[in-house]
Design a protein around this motif. Structure first.
Motif, PDB file in Angstrom:
ATOM      1  N   ILE A 107       9.641   3.942   6.122  1.00 49.65           N
ATOM      2  CA  ILE A 107       8.287   3.866   6.697  1.00 49.65           C
ATOM      3  C   ILE A 107       8.113   2.583   7.503  1.00 49.65           C
ATOM      4  O   ILE A 107       7.646   2.614   8.644  1.00 49.65           O
ATOM      5  CB  ILE A 107       7.207   3.969   5.598  1.00 49.65           C
ATOM      6  CG1 ILE A 107       7.232   5.355   4.958  1.00 49.65           C
ATOM      7  CG2 ILE A 107       5.822   3.656   6.169  1.00 49.65           C
ATOM      8  CD1 ILE A 107       6.380   5.472   3.696  1.00 49.65           C
ATOM      9  N   GLU A 132      12.072   4.784   0.609  1.00 43.16           N
ATOM     10  CA  GLU A 132      10.982   5.304   1.435  1.00 43.16           C
ATOM     11  C   GLU A 132      10.261   4.159   2.151  1.00 43.16           C
ATOM     12  O   GLU A 132       9.899   4.282   3.320  1.00 43.16           O
ATOM     13  CB  GLU A 132      10.006   6.117   0.589  1.00 43.16           C
ATOM     14  CG  GLU A 132       8.993   6.844   1.424  1.00 43.16           C
ATOM     15  CD  GLU A 132       8.118   7.799   0.628  1.00 43.16           C
ATOM     16  OE1 GLU A 132       7.482   8.639   1.296  1.00 43.16           O
ATOM     17  OE2 GLU A 132       8.056   7.718  -0.606  1.00 43.16           O
ATOM     18  N   GLU A 136       0.863  -1.178   0.000  1.00 43.66           N
ATOM     19  CA  GLU A 136       0.000   0.000   0.000  1.00 43.66           C
ATOM     20  C   GLU A 136       0.896   1.223   0.000  1.00 43.66           C
ATOM     21  O   GLU A 136       1.977   1.220   0.594  1.00 43.66           O
ATOM     22  CB  GLU A 136      -0.885   0.015   1.242  1.00 43.66           C
ATOM     23  CG  GLU A 136      -1.892  -1.120   1.276  1.00 43.66           C
ATOM     24  CD  GLU A 136      -2.837  -1.012   2.457  1.00 43.66           C
ATOM     25  OE1 GLU A 136      -2.993   0.089   3.002  1.00 43.66           O
ATOM     26  OE2 GLU A 136      -3.407  -2.044   2.813  1.00 43.66           O
ATOM     27  N   VAL A 137       0.447   2.278  -0.658  1.00 42.50           N
ATOM     28  CA  VAL A 137       1.237   3.507  -0.759  1.00 42.50           C
ATOM     29  C   VAL A 137       1.617   4.029   0.621  1.00 42.50           C
ATOM     30  O   VAL A 137       2.750   4.469   0.826  1.00 42.50           O
ATOM     31  CB  VAL A 137       0.482   4.577  -1.581  1.00 42.50           C
ATOM     32  CG1 VAL A 137       1.234   5.899  -1.571  1.00 42.50           C
ATOM     33  CG2 VAL A 137       0.282   4.102  -2.999  1.00 42.50           C
ATOM     34  N   ASP A 138       0.710   3.965   1.588  1.00 46.70           N
ATOM     35  CA  ASP A 138       0.998   4.467   2.936  1.00 46.70           C
ATOM     36  C   ASP A 138       2.129   3.704   3.618  1.00 46.70           C
ATOM     37  O   ASP A 138       2.797   4.236   4.501  1.00 46.70           O
ATOM     38  CB  ASP A 138      -0.244   4.392   3.830  1.00 46.70           C
ATOM     39  CG  ASP A 138      -1.316   5.371   3.418  1.00 46.70           C
ATOM     40  OD1 ASP A 138      -1.020   6.301   2.631  1.00 46.70           O
ATOM     41  OD2 ASP A 138      -2.458   5.220   3.877  1.00 46.70           O
ATOM     42  N   ILE A 139       2.339   2.475   3.246  1.00 40.66           N
ATOM     43  CA  ILE A 139       3.375   1.631   3.844  1.00 40.66           C
ATOM     44  C   ILE A 139       4.629   1.602   2.974  1.00 40.66           C
ATOM     45  O   ILE A 139       5.746   1.645   3.471  1.00 40.66           O
ATOM     46  CB  ILE A 139       2.866   0.174   4.032  1.00 40.66           C
ATOM     47  CG1 ILE A 139       1.615   0.141   4.888  1.00 40.66           C
ATOM     48  CG2 ILE A 139       3.954  -0.734   4.579  1.00 40.66           C
ATOM     49  CD1 ILE A 139       1.796   0.614   6.294  1.00 40.66           C
ATOM     50  N   CYS A 140       4.427   1.532   1.668  1.00 43.31           N
ATOM     51  CA  CYS A 140       5.543   1.327   0.745  1.00 43.31           C
ATOM     52  C   CYS A 140       6.093   2.613   0.130  1.00 43.31           C
ATOM     53  O   CYS A 140       7.149   2.576  -0.505  1.00 43.31           O
ATOM     54  CB  CYS A 140       5.105   0.387  -0.366  1.00 43.31           C
ATOM     55  SG  CYS A 140       4.552  -1.221   0.261  1.00 43.31           S
ATOM     56  N   GLY A 141       5.391   3.719   0.319  1.00 44.17           N
ATOM     57  CA  GLY A 141       5.882   4.984  -0.208  1.00 44.17           C
ATOM     58  C   GLY A 141       6.028   4.988  -1.713  1.00 44.17           C
ATOM     59  O   GLY A 141       5.370   4.227  -2.417  1.00 44.17           O
ATOM     60  N   SER A 142       6.921   5.827  -2.181  1.00 42.23           N
ATOM     61  CA  SER A 142       7.080   5.986  -3.628  1.00 42.23           C
ATOM     62  C   SER A 142       8.274   5.226  -4.197  1.00 42.23           C
ATOM     63  O   SER A 142       8.421   5.122  -5.402  1.00 42.23           O
ATOM     64  CB  SER A 142       7.216   7.473  -3.974  1.00 42.23           C
ATOM     65  OG  SER A 142       8.339   8.016  -3.300  1.00 42.23           O
TER      66      SER A 142
END
Length: 84
Positions: free
Chosen positions: A74, A70, A60-66
């Motif tokens: 995170i 990152e 998920e973007v919130d966990i894995c970032g860009s």
């Protein structure tokens, strides 16, 4: 979100408390899983001996970032915030 092939952050940053083949006591946070290849791919992917915690991880973007760096930051931060 799909996992970024060759990322491996989820196989490095978090601790894994369950037994892993070759790692009977799990894996400490920040240590590479011994099943993570040099290309940062899981050698246990799709195999029955892969720990449930690993198979259940969803990118998920919130966990894995860009990007991978990152994701390591995170996931590492989450690990530190939830460590007992």
């Amino acid at each position: 979100m799909k996992c970024r092939e060759g990322c491996g952050a989820c196989c490095i940053a978090p601790s894994i408390s369950s037994s892993i083949p070759g790692m009977p006591h799990g894996k400490p946070a920040g240590e590479r899983c011994l099943h993570l290849s040099l290309d940062n791919l899981c050698a246990l992917f799709g195999k029955p001996e892969r720990p449930k915690v690993c198979a259940g991880f969803k990118a998920e973007v919130d966990i894995c970032g860009s990007d991978r760096d990152e994701a390591i930051r995170i996931i590492g931060w989450l690990e530190r915030m939830t460590a007992a």
